[in-house]
Scaffold this motif. Structure first.
Motif, PDB file in Angstrom:
ATOM      1  N   VAL C  26       1.031  -1.116  -0.008  1.00  0.00           N
ATOM      2  CA  VAL C  26      -0.155   0.096   0.075  1.00  0.00           C
ATOM      3  C   VAL C  26       0.784   1.221   0.177  1.00  0.00           C
ATOM      4  CG1 VAL C  26      -1.816   1.298   1.363  1.00  0.00           C
ATOM      5  CG2 VAL C  26      -1.892  -1.162   1.223  1.00  0.00           C
ATOM      6  N   THR C  27       0.754   2.182  -0.833  1.00  0.00           N
ATOM      7  CA  THR C  27       1.343   3.291  -1.101  1.00  0.00           C
ATOM      8  C   THR C  27       0.981   4.554  -0.168  1.00  0.00           C
ATOM      9  OG1 THR C  27       0.172   3.933  -3.031  1.00  0.00           O
ATOM     10  CG2 THR C  27       2.277   2.642  -3.247  1.00  0.00           C
ATOM     11  N   GLY C  28      -0.326   4.489   0.171  1.00  0.00           N
ATOM     12  CA  GLY C  28      -0.742   5.751   0.842  1.00  0.00           C
ATOM     13  C   GLY C  28      -2.515   5.486   1.167  1.00  0.00           C
ATOM     14  N   GLY C  29      -3.102   6.570   1.388  1.00  0.00           N
ATOM     15  CA  GLY C  29      -4.548   6.476   1.699  1.00  0.00           C
ATOM     16  C   GLY C  29      -5.344   7.487   0.930  1.00  0.00           C
ATOM     17  N   TYR C  30      -6.286   7.321   0.766  1.00  0.00           N
ATOM     18  CA  TYR C  30      -7.385   8.173   0.093  1.00  0.00           C
ATOM     19  C   TYR C  30      -8.715   8.363   0.744  1.00  0.00           C
ATOM     20  CZ  TYR C  30      -8.697  11.363  -3.418  1.00  0.00           C
ATOM     21  OH  TYR C  30      -9.421  12.872  -4.129  1.00  0.00           O
ATOM     22  N   ILE C  31      -9.368   9.447   0.984  1.00  0.00           N
ATOM     23  CA  ILE C  31     -10.621   9.205   1.629  1.00  0.00           C
ATOM     24  C   ILE C  31     -11.536   9.996   1.041  1.00  0.00           C
ATOM     25  CG2 ILE C  31      -9.965  10.878   3.492  1.00  0.00           C
ATOM     26  CD1 ILE C  31     -12.202   9.628   5.303  1.00  0.00           C
ATOM     27  N   SER C  32     -12.671   9.335   0.399  1.00  0.00           N
ATOM     28  CA  SER C  32     -13.651  10.169  -0.483  1.00  0.00           C
ATOM     29  C   SER C  32     -15.020   9.117  -0.486  1.00  0.00           C
ATOM     30  CB  SER C  32     -13.045  10.448  -1.654  1.00  0.00           C
ATOM     31  OG  SER C  32     -14.362  11.112  -2.451  1.00  0.00           O
ATOM     32  N   ASP C  33     -16.072   9.836  -0.685  1.00  0.00           N
ATOM     33  CA  ASP C  33     -17.371   9.232  -0.955  1.00  0.00           C
ATOM     34  C   ASP C  33     -18.035   9.344  -2.221  1.00  0.00           C
ATOM     35  OD1 ASP C  33     -17.170   8.429   1.811  1.00  0.00           O
ATOM     36  OD2 ASP C  33     -17.956  10.266   2.606  1.00  0.00           O
ATOM     37  N   LEU C  34     -17.098  10.650  -3.064  1.00  0.00           N
ATOM     38  CA  LEU C  34     -17.618  10.552  -4.146  1.00  0.00           C
ATOM     39  C   LEU C  34     -17.036   9.963  -5.383  1.00  0.00           C
ATOM     40  CD1 LEU C  34     -17.662  14.729  -3.790  1.00  0.00           C
ATOM     41  CD2 LEU C  34     -19.611  13.016  -3.214  1.00  0.00           C
ATOM     42  N   LEU C  35     -17.714   9.113  -6.011  1.00  0.00           N
ATOM     43  CA  LEU C  35     -16.965   8.337  -6.975  1.00  0.00           C
ATOM     44  C   LEU C  35     -16.103   8.909  -7.948  1.00  0.00           C
ATOM     45  CD1 LEU C  35     -18.396   6.266  -5.241  1.00  0.00           C
ATOM     46  CD2 LEU C  35     -19.152   4.981  -7.349  1.00  0.00           C
ATOM     47  N   SER C  36     -16.687  10.221  -8.504  1.00  0.00           N
ATOM     48  CA  SER C  36     -16.080  10.983  -9.579  1.00  0.00           C
ATOM     49  C   SER C  36     -14.765  11.330  -9.222  1.00  0.00           C
ATOM     50  CB  SER C  36     -17.010  11.957 -10.100  1.00  0.00           C
ATOM     51  OG  SER C  36     -17.380  12.583  -8.842  1.00  0.00           O
ATOM     52  N   ASP C  37     -14.887  11.526  -7.713  1.00  0.00           N
ATOM     53  CA  ASP C  37     -13.649  12.175  -7.112  1.00  0.00           C
ATOM     54  C   ASP C  37     -12.482  11.112  -7.201  1.00  0.00           C
ATOM     55  OD1 ASP C  37     -11.764  13.627  -5.547  1.00  0.00           O
ATOM     56  OD2 ASP C  37     -12.801  12.982  -3.751  1.00  0.00           O
ATOM     57  N   VAL C  38     -12.776  10.018  -6.818  1.00  0.00           N
ATOM     58  CA  VAL C  38     -11.657   8.866  -6.634  1.00  0.00           C
ATOM     59  C   VAL C  38     -11.217   8.857  -8.049  1.00  0.00           C
ATOM     60  CG1 VAL C  38     -11.398   6.500  -5.947  1.00  0.00           C
ATOM     61  CG2 VAL C  38     -12.898   7.838  -4.577  1.00  0.00           C
ATOM     62  N   MET C  39     -12.284   8.455  -9.034  1.00  0.00           N
ATOM     63  CA  MET C  39     -11.737   8.414 -10.499  1.00  0.00           C
ATOM     64  C   MET C  39     -10.797   9.461 -11.049  1.00  0.00           C
ATOM     65  SD  MET C  39     -12.999   5.622 -11.629  1.00  0.00           S
ATOM     66  CE  MET C  39     -12.750   5.829 -13.203  1.00  0.00           C
ATOM     67  N   ALA C  40     -10.990  10.608 -10.498  1.00  0.00           N
ATOM     68  CA  ALA C  40     -10.070  11.551 -11.090  1.00  0.00           C
ATOM     69  C   ALA C  40      -8.996  11.812 -10.279  1.00  0.00           C
ATOM     70  CB  ALA C  40     -10.794  13.074 -10.728  1.00  0.00           C
ATOM     71  N   ASN C  41      -8.972  11.656  -8.980  1.00  0.00           N
ATOM     72  CA  ASN C  41      -7.908  11.980  -7.930  1.00  0.00           C
ATOM     73  C   ASN C  41      -7.161  10.796  -7.216  1.00  0.00           C
ATOM     74  OD1 ASN C  41      -7.938  14.763  -8.767  1.00  0.00           O
ATOM     75  ND2 ASN C  41     -10.116  14.608  -7.512  1.00  0.00           N
ATOM     76  N   ALA C  42      -7.761   9.661  -7.103  1.00  0.00           N
ATOM     77  CA  ALA C  42      -6.799   8.660  -6.336  1.00  0.00           C
ATOM     78  C   ALA C  42      -5.761   8.067  -6.964  1.00  0.00           C
ATOM     79  CB  ALA C  42      -7.930   7.718  -5.696  1.00  0.00           C
ATOM     80  N   GLU C  43      -4.648   8.011  -6.230  1.00  0.00           N
ATOM     81  CA  GLU C  43      -3.433   7.381  -6.922  1.00  0.00           C
ATOM     82  C   GLU C  43      -3.576   5.837  -6.939  1.00  0.00           C
ATOM     83  OE1 GLU C  43       0.134   9.536  -6.014  1.00  0.00           O
ATOM     84  OE2 GLU C  43      -0.890  11.295  -6.140  1.00  0.00           O
ATOM     85  N   ARG C  44      -2.788   5.396  -7.782  1.00  0.00           N
ATOM     86  CA  ARG C  44      -2.608   3.926  -7.872  1.00  0.00           C
ATOM     87  C   ARG C  44      -1.890   3.222  -6.480  1.00  0.00           C
ATOM     88  NH1 ARG C  44       1.620   1.067 -11.477  1.00  0.00           N
ATOM     89  NH2 ARG C  44       1.144  -1.094 -11.366  1.00  0.00           N
ATOM     90  N   GLY C  45      -2.328   2.075  -5.859  1.00  0.00           N
ATOM     91  CA  GLY C  45      -1.991   1.582  -4.807  1.00  0.00           C
ATOM     92  C   GLY C  45      -2.135   2.265  -3.403  1.00  0.00           C
ATOM     93  N   THR C  46      -3.170   3.068  -3.604  1.00  0.00           N
ATOM     94  CA  THR C  46      -3.664   3.639  -2.099  1.00  0.00           C
ATOM     95  C   THR C  46      -4.742   2.932  -1.404  1.00  0.00           C
ATOM     96  OG1 THR C  46      -4.995   5.202  -3.426  1.00  0.00           O
ATOM     97  CG2 THR C  46      -2.942   6.195  -2.559  1.00  0.00           C
ATOM     98  N   LEU C  47      -4.909   3.153  -0.341  1.00  0.00           N
ATOM     99  CA  LEU C  47      -6.245   2.259   0.416  1.00  0.00           C
ATOM    100  C   LEU C  47      -7.285   3.433   0.366  1.00  0.00           C
ATOM    101  CD1 LEU C  47      -7.018  -0.310   1.658  1.00  0.00           C
ATOM    102  CD2 LEU C  47      -5.952   0.835   3.847  1.00  0.00           C
ATOM    103  N   TRP C  48      -8.621   2.919  -0.131  1.00  0.00           N
ATOM    104  CA  TRP C  48      -9.553   3.913  -0.233  1.00  0.00           C
ATOM    105  C   TRP C  48     -10.733   3.761   0.925  1.00  0.00           C
ATOM    106  CZ3 TRP C  48     -13.874   3.157  -4.470  1.00  0.00           C
ATOM    107  CH2 TRP C  48     -15.032   4.202  -3.949  1.00  0.00           C
ATOM    108  N   ILE C  49     -10.689   4.858   1.717  1.00  0.00           N
ATOM    109  CA  ILE C  49     -11.481   4.880   2.766  1.00  0.00           C
ATOM    110  C   ILE C  49     -12.744   5.412   2.372  1.00  0.00           C
ATOM    111  CG2 ILE C  49     -11.883   5.846   5.240  1.00  0.00           C
ATOM    112  CD1 ILE C  49      -8.664   6.153   5.231  1.00  0.00           C
TER     113      ILE C  49
END
Lengths: 152, 116, 117
Positions: C26-49
């Motif tokens: 795991v390279t890092g974390g990302y927290i979001s409840d908006l799917l479009s935001d995750v699609m646009a901004n989450a980086e590969r290898g992060t754990l999504w909260i």
């Protein structure tokens, strides 16, 4: 004494899909409660329950009406809409269950907490729905005034 | 945690300030779903969100949340800013993403709203 | 940091994770409840909260090559989501903790690792 005896009522028409004005009705009721000097806890519970009811009309229905009555003992909120109705109320009451489309979720709503939230904040919660016709939610929030206020 | 410290830690800009900078905020909630805010937040909490829309301000106002932080440097549109002014909601913008904003504040002792 | 290490340290409950999945990095974390935001901004290898529980979270995790999804506040993923996650090999976790708490603790784990080198 006189302010506690006051009864106020009113209503708001809500248009389905009107996200631009979403929250106006609840905000107006909140303002009215503040002006009447209603205790904070009651204001908070009424505001939250009404806001969720208002959002449900905006998200799901064609149109609806929210009526409120404020008495010294309680606040009554009735939200009635012309909408699709709810097929399975028990399922709809479950936290996290939602039929909202993705675009609604992207606006920050439709996460399946609306009805549970209304129930959580009401002392009496009743929901009636006819599929293809609409839904009516009745909520009563009992006022919990502190000792000194109650003695007045 | 005081508003001033939150602003400094998050490298944030205050776009609308309705309360003094030494106001103490007890809890934080981080979500983009507004019902969740209404369900879990306590008064005197801080809302950290990537939902940089009017809805976030409206929800904060209803839930007695006085401070909202928009993450990832997203500027609010005109209506959102006007609503914040109208409702007396203090609005900050941080360049950090929500994850880092939570982490930075958590590390300095900020905690989430307790369960009832 | 290995997914296994994170899930143990944060007491995340695996929904479907196999040992193989848990060995992922795991390279890092990302927290979001908006799917479009995750699609646009989450980086590969992060754990999504997130609080989202419906099946689309799996598609997003696959497309963005995320390390896994943590569903917070005691929410349960939908049956469809669990099934899809099994098919696609996406690790799902649940926790009673809030998003703020999980993000905070995960951030500190990564921070501690950085300091130790």
């Amino acid at each position: 004494m006189s302010s506690h005896r006051q009864i106020k009522e009113g209503s708001f028409h809500i248009l389905g899909g009107d996200f631009a004005n979403a929250g106006e009705a609840s905000t107006s009721i909140k303002r009215e409660l503040l002006e009447m000097g209603v205790e904070e806890d009651t204001i908070r519970r009424v505001s939250i329950a009404t806001f969720e009811a208002e959002m449900n009309i905006i998200i799901y229905a064609t149109a609806g009406i929210i009526r409120y009555t404020i008495t010294p003992e309680e606040v009554i909120i009735i939200a009635e809409d012309m909408g699709p109705g709810i097929e399975d109320i028990e399922l709809a009451m479950q936290e996290g269950y939602s039929t909202a489309p993705d675009w609604v979720r992207e606006m920050g709503w439709g996460a399946g907490m609306g009805l549970p939230n209304m129930k959580k904040n009401s002392d009496v919660f009743k929901i009636d729905s006819v599929v293809g016709e609409g839904t009516r939610v009745d909520m009563i929030i009992k006022r919990r005034r502190n000792e000194t206020e109650a003695d007045q | 945690m005081r508003l001033r410290q939150i602003r400094e830690l998050l490298d944030a800009v205050i776009v609308h300030q309705a309360i003094p900078e030494d106001t103490d905020l007890s809890w934080a909630i981080a979500t983009d779903l507004m019902s969740e805010v209404l369900y879990y937040s306590k008064d005197n909490s801080l809302l950290i969100t990537g939902l940089t829309r009017q809805q976030a301000i409206r929800t904060a106002h209803i839930a007695d949340i006085r401070v909202v932080v928009f993450t990832k440097g997203k500027e609010p549109d005109f209506q959102t800013l006007e609503l914040a002014k109208d409702k007396g909601v203090t609005l900050l913008i941080t360049p950090h993403c929500t994850f880092s904003a939570c982490g930075i504040l958590y590390e300095r002792g900020m905690r989430c709203c307790p369960d009832e | 940091m290995r997914l296994k290490q994170i899930s143990e340290r944060l007491s995340l409950q695996p929904v479907n994770a196999t040992e193989e999945m848990l060995s992922a990095d795991v390279t890092g974390g990302y927290i979001s409840d908006l799917l479009s935001d995750v699609m646009a901004n989450a980086e590969r290898g992060t754990l999504w909260i997130t609080l989202q529980t419906h099946e689309n979270i799996v598609a997003v995790a696959v497309l963005k090559e995320l390390a896994g999804v943590v569903i917070v506040n005691g929410r349960r993923p939908s049956e469809e989501a669990v099934e899809k996650a099994l098919q696609e090999g996406v690790p799902l976790f649940v926790t009673p903790l809030s998003g703020f708490e999980v993000a905070g603790r995960l951030y500190m784990l990564f921070h501690a690792e950085e300091i130790q080198g």
